[in-house]
Design an enzyme around this catalytic site. Structure first.
Site, PDB file in Angstrom:
ATOM      1  N   ALA A   1       0.843  -1.204   0.000  1.00  0.00           N
ATOM      2  CA  ALA A   1       0.000   0.000   0.000  1.00  0.00           C
ATOM      3  C   ALA A   1       0.868   1.239   0.000  1.00  0.00           C
ATOM      4  CB  ALA A   1      -0.919   0.003   1.224  1.00  0.00           C
TER       5      ALA A   1
ATOM      6  N   GLY B   1       0.245   5.552   0.901  1.00  0.00           N
ATOM      7  CA  GLY B   1      -0.678   6.595   1.336  1.00  0.00           C
ATOM      8  C   GLY B   1      -0.031   7.956   1.201  1.00  0.00           C
ATOM      9  N   GLY B   2      -0.603   8.931   1.864  1.00  0.00           N
ATOM     10  CA  GLY B   2      -0.082  10.276   1.776  1.00  0.00           C
ATOM     11  C   GLY B   2       1.180  10.498   2.580  1.00  0.00           C
ATOM     12  N   MET B   3       1.479   9.581   3.509  1.00  0.00           N
ATOM     13  CA  MET B   3       2.616   9.791   4.397  1.00  0.00           C
ATOM     14  C   MET B   3       3.652   8.674   4.339  1.00  0.00           C
ATOM     15  SD  MET B   3       0.677  11.428   7.724  1.00  0.00           S
ATOM     16  CE  MET B   3      -0.496  10.089   7.895  1.00  0.00           C
ATOM     17  N   ALA B   4       3.200   7.457   4.051  1.00  0.00           N
ATOM     18  CA  ALA B   4       4.128   6.334   4.099  1.00  0.00           C
ATOM     19  C   ALA B   4       3.734   5.280   3.076  1.00  0.00           C
ATOM     20  CB  ALA B   4       4.144   5.722   5.503  1.00  0.00           C
ATOM     21  N   GLU B   5       4.660   4.401   2.788  1.00  0.00           N
ATOM     22  CA  GLU B   5       4.375   3.250   1.938  1.00  0.00           C
ATOM     23  C   GLU B   5       4.719   1.988   2.708  1.00  0.00           C
ATOM     24  OE1 GLU B   5       6.555   3.755  -1.663  1.00  0.00           O
ATOM     25  OE2 GLU B   5       8.360   4.458  -0.651  1.00  0.00           O
TER      26      GLU B   5
ATOM     27  N   LYS C   1       7.313  -0.497   6.885  1.00  0.00           N
ATOM     28  CA  LYS C   1       6.582   0.750   6.677  1.00  0.00           C
ATOM     29  C   LYS C   1       7.603   1.869   6.667  1.00  0.00           C
ATOM     30  CE  LYS C   1       3.064   3.722   8.859  1.00  0.00           C
ATOM     31  NZ  LYS C   1       2.127   3.847  10.011  1.00  0.00           N
TER      32      LYS C   1
ATOM     33  N   ASP D   1      -7.325   6.410  16.271  1.00  0.00           N
ATOM     34  CA  ASP D   1      -7.723   6.073  14.896  1.00  0.00           C
ATOM     35  C   ASP D   1      -8.207   4.624  14.837  1.00  0.00           C
ATOM     36  OD1 ASP D   1      -8.215   6.421  12.212  1.00  0.00           O
ATOM     37  OD2 ASP D   1      -6.130   6.151  11.587  1.00  0.00           O
TER      38      ASP D   1
END
Length: 282
Positions: free
Chosen positions: A19, A21-25, A44, A150
């Site tokens: 995956a 995202g906007g901050m990490a892969e 991550k 979260d």
């Protein structure tokens, strides 16, 4: 991911990107030991442009410090924090399975939703993990007051072996909220926020329990609690915490289960469950 070529990354080999995202892969990876020993895990790592942001790097390090201290059967284990060529990363347990949101989406497509006992089991196991995290203390025995912030179907992993594990303490908070932090909306997903979180007020462990209650509501009714059309409408619904009777949406829900759901989804934190273990035991 089709066409992905394995990459050497420090002492690990990245074999598949899971995956981004906007901050990490996130990558599926392997580590190697003596005599041909191999171990599957997850890496991550911060996206390259964010690795140059000291504030974000510090947040990532804080996440790792919290996560590496969490050792519980219902929480994904973090093994390592490191940096390779200025790329900060965490190495963590690989879960062979799906996250709960994937299961929910499959159910919507097929019309085959999880049974009520299965839904209750998933949330019960999630609450075991939260109870452990909420009760974490420092080496001197002082409570750390960890709040996940979260709790959502995206962060509950279900393994093919039947394990239920909570993941991603990326915006978790340790300690009491400072006065200057109030008034700013904490991170998390609007659809799973407690009213106080959406209002930018101080959050505590009861906010995590509210989020778990929203997930349980959705699993047993087959409907989203907050189904506002636009972002602003959804935020307003979250802040007001108007909760319909679960049994009005699904008469098969036992009365006692409805009582439990409505208690944990009370707008006033003082009237909810105060600890995850009480919610879990009920």
């Amino acid at each position: 991911m089709a066409g992905f070529e394995p990459i050497r990354f420090g002492k690990y080999q990245l074999i598949e990107r899971i995956a981004i995202g906007g901050m990490a892969e996130v990558y599926k990876a392997k580590s190697y030991g003596v005599a041909g020993f191999e171990k599957l895990l997850v890496i991550k790592k911060i996206l390259p442009h964010l690795s140059r942001n000291p504030e974000f790097v510090q947040m990532f390090i804080n996440e790792a410090k919290i996560a590496v201290s969490l050792s519980h059967a219902n929480i994904v284990q973090v093994y390592d924090l490191g940096v390779v060529d200025k790329d900060f990363y965490m190495a963590m347990e690989f879960i062979h399975g799906h996250d709960l949101m994937e299961i929910i989406k499959i159910g919507r497509k097929t019309g085959e939703h999880l049974s009520i006992p299965t839904a209750v089991h998933i949330i019960s196991e999630t609450l075991r993990g939260l109870d452990y995290a909420h009760g974490l203390c420092d080496p001197g025995g002082r409570p750390l007051n960890v709040v996940h912030q979260d709790v959502s179907p995206h962060n509950i992993l279900l393994s093919y072996e039947g394990d239920v594990k909570l993941v991603d303490f990326g915006i978790a908070r340790v300690g009491e909220m400072a006065e200057e932090d109030t008034g700013r909306m904490a991170g998390g997903k609007f659809a799973y926020m407690a009213p106080e979180q959406a209002l930018g007020q101080a959050v505590d462990q009861r906010s995590d329990l509210f989020a778990a209650g929203i997930i349980l509501f959705g699993l047993v009714t087959g409907q989203r609690l907050y189904a506002g059309k636009g972002r602003d409408e959804k935020i307003e619904m979250v802040r007001n915490a108007v909760v319909p009777s679960p049994r009005s949406l699904n008469p098969e829900i036992p009365e006692r289960l409805e009582e439990i759901i409505l208690r944990t989804l009370n707008r006033e934190p003082e009237r909810r469950y105060q600890q995850a273990r009480d919610f879990q035991e009920d």
